[in-house]
Design a protein around this motif. Structure first.
Motif, mmCIF file in Angstrom:
data_model
loop_
_atom_site.group_PDB
_atom_site.id
_atom_site.type_symbol
_atom_site.label_atom_id
_atom_site.label_comp_id
_atom_site.label_asym_id
_atom_site.label_seq_id
_atom_site.Cartn_x
_atom_site.Cartn_y
_atom_site.Cartn_z
ATOM 1 N N ASP A 1 0.858 -1.191 0.000
ATOM 2 C CA ASP A 1 0.000 0.000 0.000
ATOM 3 C C ASP A 1 0.894 1.241 0.000
ATOM 4 N N PRO A 2 0.768 2.129 -0.992
ATOM 5 C CA PRO A 2 1.633 3.317 -1.017
ATOM 6 C C PRO A 2 1.405 4.239 0.181
ATOM 7 N N VAL A 3 0.207 4.239 0.722
ATOM 8 C CA VAL A 3 -0.034 5.074 1.914
ATOM 9 C C VAL A 3 0.735 4.522 3.103
ATOM 10 N N ASP A 4 0.759 3.170 3.242
ATOM 11 C CA ASP A 4 1.536 2.570 4.325
ATOM 12 C C ASP A 4 3.021 2.864 4.157
ATOM 13 N N GLU A 5 3.504 2.795 2.928
ATOM 14 C CA GLU A 5 4.916 3.099 2.701
ATOM 15 C C GLU A 5 5.239 4.549 3.061
ATOM 16 N N LEU A 6 4.340 5.477 2.687
ATOM 17 C CA LEU A 6 4.560 6.873 3.031
ATOM 18 C C LEU A 6 4.483 7.095 4.543
ATOM 19 N N ALA A 7 3.555 6.395 5.194
ATOM 20 C CA ALA A 7 3.443 6.513 6.647
ATOM 21 C C ALA A 7 4.693 5.999 7.347
ATOM 22 N N LYS A 8 5.277 4.910 6.802
ATOM 23 C CA LYS A 8 6.495 4.377 7.405
ATOM 24 C C LYS A 8 7.669 5.320 7.204
ATOM 25 N N ARG A 9 7.714 5.960 6.011
ATOM 26 C CA ARG A 9 8.825 6.875 5.734
ATOM 27 C C ARG A 9 8.740 8.140 6.598
ATOM 28 N N LEU A 10 7.530 8.598 6.859
ATOM 29 C CA LEU A 10 7.355 9.829 7.637
ATOM 30 C C LEU A 10 6.883 9.548 9.060
ATOM 31 N N GLU A 11 7.173 8.362 9.560
ATOM 32 C CA GLU A 11 6.595 7.927 10.830
ATOM 33 C C GLU A 11 6.952 8.860 11.986
ATOM 34 N N GLU A 12 8.202 9.260 12.102
ATOM 35 C CA GLU A 12 8.611 10.088 13.242
ATOM 36 C C GLU A 12 7.892 11.439 13.247
ATOM 37 N N ALA B 1 4.065 10.838 13.971
ATOM 38 C CA ALA B 1 3.793 10.457 15.367
ATOM 39 C C ALA B 1 3.852 11.669 16.294
ATOM 40 N N ALA B 2 4.673 12.639 15.954
ATOM 41 C CA ALA B 2 4.801 13.822 16.811
ATOM 42 C C ALA B 2 3.816 14.920 16.458
ATOM 43 N N ALA B 3 3.068 14.786 15.363
ATOM 44 C CA ALA B 3 2.126 15.823 14.936
ATOM 45 C C ALA B 3 0.932 15.866 15.874
ATOM 46 N N VAL B 4 0.423 17.065 16.106
ATOM 47 C CA VAL B 4 -0.744 17.234 16.969
ATOM 48 C C VAL B 4 -2.006 17.470 16.155
ATOM 49 N N HIS B 5 -1.884 17.627 14.820
ATOM 50 C CA HIS B 5 -3.048 17.856 13.975
ATOM 51 C C HIS B 5 -2.693 17.437 12.552
ATOM 52 N N GLU C 1 -5.029 13.251 6.758
ATOM 53 C CA GLU C 1 -5.904 12.635 7.752
ATOM 54 C C GLU C 1 -5.727 11.125 7.767
ATOM 55 N N GLU C 2 -5.532 10.513 6.601
ATOM 56 C CA GLU C 2 -5.309 9.076 6.536
ATOM 57 C C GLU C 2 -3.997 8.690 7.216
ATOM 58 N N LEU C 3 -2.953 9.436 6.974
ATOM 59 C CA LEU C 3 -1.668 9.167 7.629
ATOM 60 C C LEU C 3 -1.772 9.387 9.138
ATOM 61 N N TYR C 4 -2.479 10.412 9.547
ATOM 62 C CA TYR C 4 -2.640 10.719 10.974
ATOM 63 C C TYR C 4 -3.344 9.583 11.696
ATOM 64 N N GLU C 5 -4.301 8.912 11.022
ATOM 65 C CA GLU C 5 -5.027 7.807 11.650
ATOM 66 C C GLU C 5 -4.182 6.544 11.715
ATOM 67 N N ARG C 6 -3.290 6.348 10.772
ATOM 68 C CA ARG C 6 -2.543 5.084 10.703
ATOM 69 C C ARG C 6 -1.348 5.029 11.640
ATOM 70 N N VAL C 7 -0.861 6.163 12.100
ATOM 71 C CA VAL C 7 0.335 6.185 12.948
ATOM 72 C C VAL C 7 -0.077 6.566 14.362
ATOM 73 N N GLU C 8 0.399 5.796 15.310
ATOM 74 C CA GLU C 8 0.101 6.065 16.717
ATOM 75 C C GLU C 8 0.838 7.320 17.186
ATOM 76 N N ARG C 9 0.177 8.087 18.065
ATOM 77 C CA ARG C 9 0.770 9.334 18.574
ATOM 78 C C ARG C 9 1.929 9.020 19.517
ATOM 79 N N ARG C 10 3.049 9.631 19.278
ATOM 80 C CA ARG C 10 4.214 9.525 20.161
ATOM 81 C C ARG C 10 4.863 10.920 20.221
#
Length: 507
Positions: A31-42, A45-49, A81-90
């Motif tokens: 899934d390209p969205v999953d790949e993008l989420a993994k690349r921008l994970e840090e 995870a730190a985003a508040v919005h 919004e899709e990326l924000y939902e897929r990555v847990e907040r850290r």
């Protein structure tokens, strides 16, 4: 179709059932969205919005067409919004200890306390100018003009210092120097005229009071500009001469030379500090004395620095600080002269120890005020409720206040023991001194909270009450001091406790 959907027992109407995300078959492409989420994970995870993520995507040059073609989302915001939902907040903690803007060294504060107390030794060297019989109030010769000039100087210079600090807070050091350039000589002149008005026949005492007013003005300039060490060096010869004069006789000419020599050095250092305000303004053009008067007035200095008029400090904002200086000065005078007013003693050893102890204690008081502000900031970070924050700051307040009272207690014992022929401290004198310490420290704390008007009103009211009570016959100055200091301390402590839970007061 108009009926409500049946919900299972124990469910709330606002709770939606969890729908598991469908797993992709193993033979499908990633899934390209999953790949993008993994690349921008840090970052995600730190985003508040989600808008933070959308801003990052747009800064990377992703257009809405590219996003629709590659990720199947209509625009950058829906992808965010899709990326924000897929990555847990850290939310990572900041690296290293948190920045503490209230951190300050103890040695610097103790140095300021010593600088505050050293001028008191000038009265030892100036004894020849203060010789004579008691005045009409039953006080030692020269006491009235000295006190009148000192109270006037404390009042004026407290307001002037706040005015100059306000300009420094706005980043306009030139306007701060201009206000000191005009305000300091005006304060010295005003104090000298007040001393002359209350004792026109005591020329020696008036001359000493005029020198005292000049010193207060020059010292204000140096302290505002952060030149405590230079002020200490200028006072050292006078202090050494005063200690020598207490041990053995010193010629009158040598006394006056040391006294006026130190005064001249302090005045020269102050003139050097404000000299840049005379030479030029911020844009390199030469300015006149009118700019100094402008810096003392509302909206002063706006023309020179092209600052909007609304950014200039109001003159009325400095008045409460001036009145706080007057009220606290009156209270200090009464606690120092309590024995003189009660017993009619003319010995300086009666009044000096209490005044010296209070003056020296201003060094630890300043450091403990900074420690309290630092502790309240840490409590603000660690507390999750207002009640918890109040309890944390209240505990810090009690520790700092007890520390200040312990320092004042030890200084009182030390000055009473070391000062020649000083009377011992009994329970009444010591209690009054400690209560006055509570008044001064809590008043300074209210200043740091921005509630200086309350502190000024209470201190001035306490000074008026004590002055009025002493005019009545048969009233003990010590008993009056206990009642007045205790009432003022209770009111100020109540105001401080009311301010503790307000987070905005700890800015």
């Amino acid at each position: 179709m108009s009926g409500s959907i049946r919900m299972p027992p124990g469910s709330r109407p606002d709770t939606l059932p969890y729908v598991p995300r469908q797993r992709r078959p193993s033979w499908a492409e990633p899934d390209p969205v999953d790949e993008l989420a993994k690349r921008l994970e840090e970052f995600i995870a730190a985003a508040v919005h989600p808008d933070e993520i959308a801003a990052l995507l747009e800064s990377d040059g992703m257009s809405d067409d590219q996003i629709r073609e590659k990720y199947g989302c209509k625009d950058s915001f829906s992808l965010a919004e899709e990326l924000y939902e897929r990555v847990e907040r850290r939310h990572p903690e900041p690296s290293g200890p948190a920045h503490d803007p209230w951190e300050i060294g103890l040695l610097g504060c103790l140095l300021r306390g010593v600088v505050f107390a050293l001028p008191g030794l000038g009265y030892v060297l100036g004894a020849p100018l203060l010789a004579g019989p008691q005045d009409g109030f039953g006080l030692p010769a020269g006491t009235v003009p000295l006190l009148a000039g000192a109270l006037c100087g404390w009042t004026w210079n407290q307001g002037l210092a706040h005015r100059a600090y306000s300009w420094l807070g706005l980043g306009d050091k030139a306007a701060s120097r201009r206000s000191l350039l005009v305000g300091a000589p005006m304060g010295a002149l005003l104090g000298s005229l007040v001393a002359l008005a209350v004792a026109p026949g005591q020329l020696g005492a008036v001359a000493f009071a005029a020198g005292q007013s000049c010193y207060l003005a020059a010292a204000t300039v140096l302290l505002v500009m952060g030149r405590e060490r230079a002020l200490l060096a200028a006072l050292s010869p006078m202090a050494a001469g005063a200690v020598l004069a207490m041990a053995q006789p010193v010629p009158e000419a040598a006394r006056l030379a040391l006294l006026f020599g130190s005064l001249g050095i302090v005045g020269a250092l102050a003139a050097i500090e404000v000299a840049p305000a005379v030479r030029q303004s911020g844009d390199g053009t030469r300015i006149g004395w009118s700019a100094g008067f402008a810096a003392l007035l509302p909206f002063g200095g706006a023309q020179e620095t092209k600052r909007p008029r609304s950014a200039s400090p109001w003159l009325a904002g400095s008045l409460p600080y001036a009145f706080f200086g007057l009220g606290s000065g009156v209270l200090v005078v009464f606690v120092a002269l309590g024995d003189v007013l009660a017993d009619g003693s003319t010995s300086a050893a009666v009044a000096a120890p209490a005044a010296v102890a209070l003056t020296l204690s201003m060094g630890p008081a300043e450091w403990l005020l900074y420690r309290f502000r630092s502790g309240s900031l840490a409590g603000l970070r660690s507390s999750s409720t207002s009640r918890e924050f109040w309890r944390t700051t209240a505990g810090t307040l009690v520790k700092c206040l007890i520390g200040y009272l312990a320092a004042l207690f030890l200084l009182s014992l030390a000055t009473a023991a070391l000062w020649p022929n000083a009377p011992g401290l009994d329970g009444v004198r010591l209690t009054a001194l400690l209560l006055l310490g509570v008044v001064l420290w809590t008043g300074l704390l209210l200043q740091s909270f921005g509630a200086v008007l309350s502190a000024a009103v209470i201190c001035c009211a306490a000074g008026l009450a004590q002055a009025g009570a002493l005019l009545a016959d048969g009233v003990s100055p010590h008993l009056v001091g206990l009642v007045v200091y205790g009432a003022a301390a209770a009111v100020l402590a109540t105001l401080v406790c009311w301010q503790l839970g307000r987070a905005t007061a700890h800015r």
